[in-house]
Scaffold this motif. Structure first.
Motif, PDB file in Angstrom:
ATOM      1  N   HIS A 110       3.328  -3.281  11.052  1.00 32.75           N
ATOM      2  CA  HIS A 110       4.183  -2.246  10.465  1.00 32.75           C
ATOM      3  C   HIS A 110       4.223  -0.988  11.332  1.00 32.75           C
ATOM      4  O   HIS A 110       4.877  -0.021  10.987  1.00 32.75           O
ATOM      5  N   ASN A 111       3.502  -1.020  12.442  1.00 32.24           N
ATOM      6  CA  ASN A 111       3.510   0.111  13.379  1.00 32.24           C
ATOM      7  C   ASN A 111       3.224  -0.414  14.782  1.00 32.24           C
ATOM      8  O   ASN A 111       3.004  -1.605  14.970  1.00 32.24           O
TER       9      ASN A 111
ATOM     10  N   ALA B 201       2.403   3.540   1.087  1.00 26.62           N
ATOM     11  CA  ALA B 201       1.327   4.414   1.549  1.00 26.62           C
ATOM     12  C   ALA B 201       0.521   3.673   2.603  1.00 26.62           C
ATOM     13  O   ALA B 201       0.485   2.441   2.626  1.00 26.62           O
ATOM     14  N   GLU B 202      -0.126   4.440   3.463  1.00 26.65           N
ATOM     15  CA  GLU B 202      -0.979   3.858   4.496  1.00 26.65           C
ATOM     16  C   GLU B 202      -2.412   4.319   4.275  1.00 26.65           C
ATOM     17  O   GLU B 202      -2.665   5.505   4.061  1.00 26.65           O
ATOM     18  N   LEU B 203      -3.337   3.380   4.322  1.00 22.58           N
ATOM     19  CA  LEU B 203      -4.762   3.655   4.208  1.00 22.58           C
ATOM     20  C   LEU B 203      -5.294   4.011   5.586  1.00 22.58           C
ATOM     21  O   LEU B 203      -5.053   3.288   6.554  1.00 22.58           O
ATOM     22  N   LYS B 204      -6.020   5.114   5.686  1.00 21.31           N
ATOM     23  CA  LYS B 204      -6.527   5.608   6.960  1.00 21.31           C
ATOM     24  C   LYS B 204      -8.002   5.997   6.836  1.00 21.31           C
ATOM     25  O   LYS B 204      -8.464   6.363   5.766  1.00 21.31           O
TER      26      LYS B 204
ATOM     27  N   VAL C 266      -0.465  -0.234   2.982  1.00 17.51           N
ATOM     28  CA  VAL C 266      -0.597  -0.945   4.245  1.00 17.51           C
ATOM     29  C   VAL C 266      -1.700  -0.279   5.061  1.00 17.51           C
ATOM     30  O   VAL C 266      -2.085   0.869   4.797  1.00 17.51           O
ATOM     31  N   LEU C 267      -2.194  -1.012   6.043  1.00 16.46           N
ATOM     32  CA  LEU C 267      -3.209  -0.473   6.944  1.00 16.46           C
ATOM     33  C   LEU C 267      -3.219  -1.288   8.218  1.00 16.46           C
ATOM     34  O   LEU C 267      -2.675  -2.388   8.267  1.00 16.46           O
ATOM     35  N   ASP C 268      -3.817  -0.715   9.240  1.00 12.30           N
ATOM     36  CA  ASP C 268      -4.058  -1.476  10.465  1.00 12.30           C
ATOM     37  C   ASP C 268      -5.510  -1.306  10.862  1.00 12.30           C
ATOM     38  O   ASP C 268      -6.167  -0.345  10.467  1.00 12.30           O
ATOM     39  N   THR C 269      -6.011  -2.267  11.625  1.00 16.44           N
ATOM     40  CA  THR C 269      -7.378  -2.204  12.103  1.00 16.44           C
ATOM     41  C   THR C 269      -7.496  -3.029  13.376  1.00 16.44           C
ATOM     42  O   THR C 269      -6.526  -3.664  13.807  1.00 16.44           O
ATOM     43  N   ARG C 270      -8.661  -3.011  13.959  1.00 20.06           N
ATOM     44  CA  ARG C 270      -8.907  -3.755  15.196  1.00 20.06           C
ATOM     45  C   ARG C 270      -9.675  -5.039  14.914  1.00 20.06           C
ATOM     46  O   ARG C 270     -10.345  -5.166  13.894  1.00 20.06           O
TER      47      ARG C 270
ATOM     48  N   ALA D 222      -4.202  -1.091  17.285  1.00 23.61           N
ATOM     49  CA  ALA D 222      -4.061  -1.980  16.126  1.00 23.61           C
ATOM     50  C   ALA D 222      -3.920  -3.426  16.585  1.00 23.61           C
ATOM     51  O   ALA D 222      -3.152  -3.733  17.489  1.00 23.61           O
ATOM     52  N   GLU D 223      -4.689  -4.293  15.952  1.00 21.61           N
ATOM     53  CA  GLU D 223      -4.633  -5.726  16.247  1.00 21.61           C
ATOM     54  C   GLU D 223      -4.416  -6.567  14.985  1.00 21.61           C
ATOM     55  O   GLU D 223      -4.047  -7.735  15.086  1.00 21.61           O
TER      56      GLU D 223
END
Length: 176
Positions: free
Chosen positions: A155-156, A93-96, A130-134, A161-162
């Motif tokens: 992962h993307n 799952a991805e946290l958004k 998983v998640l992405d952020t700056r 995303a950094e």
């Protein structure tokens, strides 16, 4: 919530993606992260036309059931924040869109939202989040690290995303 809960006054519940509450939170979230990026890189705030275009272009349908959930935190019954989760595959799952209104920060709402999103991900069958952020979103990165997320390989290929994080959800008790 139980009186001994470390976040008294807070409730978290699923919210329809298209509700007025969800739309207001999405607009506030996008405005803040966009303004922070533009102020850092271009010395200006988000153009109002861009704000309208981008919030309309991504209403958050990927956070709707059956493969996603949008959660709204309320403090004293008033909408105060949100978090979304969506399945990327059968086990991930991805946290958004983790967001809490500025005047509500520092009261435990963000951690409560992330924990509720982890529970929602488990309910969807995920064993990993998983998640992405700056890089400029230092508060978010600190929150994720405090909650057991570890930096990972990308992962993307999201353009802003950094930093990428992941957390195993197995062997971790769901919140009560």
């Amino acid at each position: 919530m139980h009186p001994t809960d470390p976040t008294p006054g807070w409730t978290v519940a699923p919210e329809p993606v298209g509700s007025p509450v969800a739309a207001a939170l999405w607009r506030a979230y996008y405005t803040e992260v966009s303004d922070r990026w533009y102020l850092l890189h271009e010395g200006r705030r988000t153009d109002p036309a861009e704000l309208e275009r981008e919030t309309a272009a991504d209403p958050g349908d990927h956070l709707a059931p059956p493969t996603g959930r949008l959660l709204v935190a309320r403090y004293g019954g008033t909408p105060a924040g949100m978090a979304g989760v969506r399945l990327l595959d059968a086990s991930t799952a991805e946290l958004k869109r983790v967001f809490v209104y500025e005047d509500m920060r520092g009261r435990g709402g963000a951690a409560l939202l992330v924990t509720a999103a982890e529970d929602a991900a488990r309910a969807l069958g995920a064993t990993r989040m998983v998640l992405d952020t700056r890089g400029d979103l230092v508060e978010a990165r600190a929150l994720y690290a405090r909650l057991g997320y570890r930096e990972t390989a990308p992962h993307n290929d999201e353009p802003y995303a950094e930093h990428w994080f992941g957390k195993d959800l197995v062997g971790v008790s769901p919140s009560v």
